[in-house]
Motif scaffolding. Sequence first.
Motif, PDB file in Angstrom:
ATOM      1  N   VAL A   1     -20.491  16.081 -37.840  1.00 34.01           N
ATOM      2  CA  VAL A   1     -20.497  14.756 -37.224  1.00 34.01           C
ATOM      3  C   VAL A   1     -19.640  14.759 -35.957  1.00 34.01           C
ATOM      4  N   MET A   2     -18.520  15.461 -35.989  1.00 30.19           N
ATOM      5  CA  MET A   2     -17.698  15.570 -34.786  1.00 30.19           C
ATOM      6  C   MET A   2     -18.454  16.290 -33.678  1.00 30.19           C
ATOM      7  N   ARG A   3     -19.168  17.358 -34.031  1.00 29.10           N
ATOM      8  CA  ARG A   3     -19.947  18.084 -33.023  1.00 29.10           C
ATOM      9  C   ARG A   3     -21.071  17.212 -32.480  1.00 29.10           C
ATOM     10  N   MET A   4     -21.668  16.422 -33.354  1.00 24.69           N
ATOM     11  CA  MET A   4     -22.698  15.490 -32.903  1.00 24.69           C
ATOM     12  C   MET A   4     -22.106  14.502 -31.908  1.00 24.69           C
ATOM     13  N   GLY A   5     -20.905  14.042 -32.184  1.00 20.21           N
ATOM     14  CA  GLY A   5     -20.226  13.145 -31.256  1.00 20.21           C
ATOM     15  C   GLY A   5     -20.043  13.785 -29.892  1.00 20.21           C
ATOM     16  N   HIS A   6     -19.654  15.046 -29.888  1.00 17.70           N
ATOM     17  CA  HIS A   6     -19.520  15.768 -28.614  1.00 17.70           C
ATOM     18  C   HIS A   6     -20.857  15.827 -27.896  1.00 17.70           C
ATOM     19  N   HIS A   7     -21.922  16.132 -28.629  1.00 18.64           N
ATOM     20  CA  HIS A   7     -23.249  16.224 -28.017  1.00 18.64           C
ATOM     21  C   HIS A   7     -23.660  14.904 -27.371  1.00 18.64           C
ATOM     22  N   VAL A   8     -23.567  13.826 -28.136  1.00 21.69           N
ATOM     23  CA  VAL A   8     -24.009  12.527 -27.636  1.00 21.69           C
ATOM     24  C   VAL A   8     -23.179  12.111 -26.419  1.00 21.69           C
TER      25      VAL A   8
ATOM     26  N   ASP B   1     -11.291  21.158 -27.501  1.00 16.70           N
ATOM     27  CA  ASP B   1     -11.658  20.955 -26.098  1.00 16.70           C
ATOM     28  C   ASP B   1     -12.976  20.193 -25.930  1.00 16.70           C
ATOM     29  N   GLN B   2     -13.623  19.845 -27.045  1.00 14.55           N
ATOM     30  CA  GLN B   2     -14.895  19.126 -26.969  1.00 14.55           C
ATOM     31  C   GLN B   2     -14.729  17.638 -27.265  1.00 14.55           C
ATOM     32  N   CYS B   3     -13.501  17.172 -27.352  1.00 14.26           N
ATOM     33  CA  CYS B   3     -13.265  15.761 -27.645  1.00 14.26           C
ATOM     34  C   CYS B   3     -13.964  14.889 -26.599  1.00 14.26           C
ATOM     35  N   PRO B   4     -14.767  13.905 -27.050  1.00 10.16           N
ATOM     36  CA  PRO B   4     -15.544  13.079 -26.105  1.00 10.16           C
ATOM     37  C   PRO B   4     -14.666  12.278 -25.152  1.00 10.16           C
ATOM     38  N   SER B   5     -15.275  11.906 -24.041  1.00 12.28           N
ATOM     39  CA  SER B   5     -14.602  11.113 -23.015  1.00 12.28           C
ATOM     40  C   SER B   5     -15.615  10.161 -22.397  1.00 12.28           C
ATOM     41  N   THR B   6     -15.123   9.077 -21.818  1.00 14.41           N
ATOM     42  CA  THR B   6     -16.006   8.142 -21.110  1.00 14.41           C
ATOM     43  C   THR B   6     -16.106   8.480 -19.626  1.00 14.41           C
ATOM     44  N   LEU B   7     -15.500   9.574 -19.197  1.00 14.81           N
ATOM     45  CA  LEU B   7     -15.443   9.895 -17.770  1.00 14.81           C
ATOM     46  C   LEU B   7     -16.826   9.982 -17.138  1.00 14.81           C
ATOM     47  N   ALA B   8     -17.758  10.705 -17.788  1.00 14.32           N
ATOM     48  CA  ALA B   8     -19.087  10.889 -17.196  1.00 14.32           C
ATOM     49  C   ALA B   8     -19.804   9.553 -17.037  1.00 14.32           C
ATOM     50  N   GLY B   9     -19.715   8.699 -18.071  1.00 15.63           N
ATOM     51  CA  GLY B   9     -20.386   7.409 -18.006  1.00 15.63           C
ATOM     52  C   GLY B   9     -19.813   6.516 -16.924  1.00 15.63           C
ATOM     53  N   ILE B  10     -18.498   6.512 -16.806  1.00 16.34           N
ATOM     54  CA  ILE B  10     -17.866   5.689 -15.771  1.00 16.34           C
ATOM     55  C   ILE B  10     -18.256   6.198 -14.384  1.00 16.34           C
ATOM     56  N   ARG B  11     -18.294   7.507 -14.226  1.00 12.28           N
ATOM     57  CA  ARG B  11     -18.689   8.084 -12.936  1.00 12.28           C
ATOM     58  C   ARG B  11     -20.132   7.716 -12.594  1.00 12.28           C
ATOM     59  N   ASN B  12     -21.005   7.702 -13.602  1.00  4.61           N
ATOM     60  CA  ASN B  12     -22.415   7.420 -13.359  1.00  4.61           C
ATOM     61  C   ASN B  12     -22.723   5.933 -13.236  1.00  4.61           C
ATOM     62  N   GLU B  13     -21.775   5.077 -13.612  1.00  4.28           N
ATOM     63  CA  GLU B  13     -22.007   3.639 -13.427  1.00  4.28           C
ATOM     64  C   GLU B  13     -22.294   3.326 -11.960  1.00  4.28           C
TER      65      GLU B  13
END
Length: 246
Positions: A163-170, A219-231
């Motif tokens: 589930v954690m890996r799935m979180g990283h993927h999503v 090192d795979q902990c999710p972040s909102t950085l990509a989404g904020i950049r793409n806003e």
Amino acid sequence: AQSDRTPSDRAGDDRVTVRGEVMQVWPMDDLRARGFEIPELDPDDNAYWTYLDAINAYAEVPEDVAPAFQYAYGTAWPTGHATRLAAFLASAENPKAIQPAREAAAGESHQLVYFGDPAGSLINVLLPNLSHYRHLGKLLVADGRRLEATGRYADAADNYLAVMRMGHHVATGITLIENLVGLSLWALGDQAVGQLVLRKDLSAEQLAVIRDELVELRDQCPSTLAGIRNERVFGLSLVDEFTAQP
């Protein structure tokens, strides 16, 4: 049921079936042309297609099982209605979802397929429906609690780590909602791992395996950085749409 078509076969289609609903695929090349950084993955390397098999396989939770299911993924294996919940998790459909979900989570790369009519508004891409991923995460944790209850701690941990890996993927997607759902899935799996370690008398060897897995995942902990950049990219694209078609 799982598709008998390969990821490469399905990736060539402009429509994908999700839980019986035929969805039109938004072309990736169009999104790249708008400025989104989307990797060009070989379909056979994209875990999305295996997640899709899992999504199309799972059984809906019956109303009489829902409270026990919710308690199982949110807290612990229930003492009441456990037999009914165990039967639901072992039903013909759910094992066909759990195994592909675990396999998909073990994949190295993932890119969501976005849906919507490219002749319409980009806002359809901005708000992808990720409820099916959330359900897979809950299903894996609930099944992990069942495994815990039978003493299969290593298998339970495998579910939670998946589930954690799935979180990283999503969370690697281009939209902020993907980032946020990825964070939610990661937290769900992480909490279940922590509770397993605190509640059960695991051996030193079992603890070492879990520790090593978590170090690898760190090192795979999710972040909102990509989404904020793409806003910004979304915003500019939507302004162009409204200007062209007020």
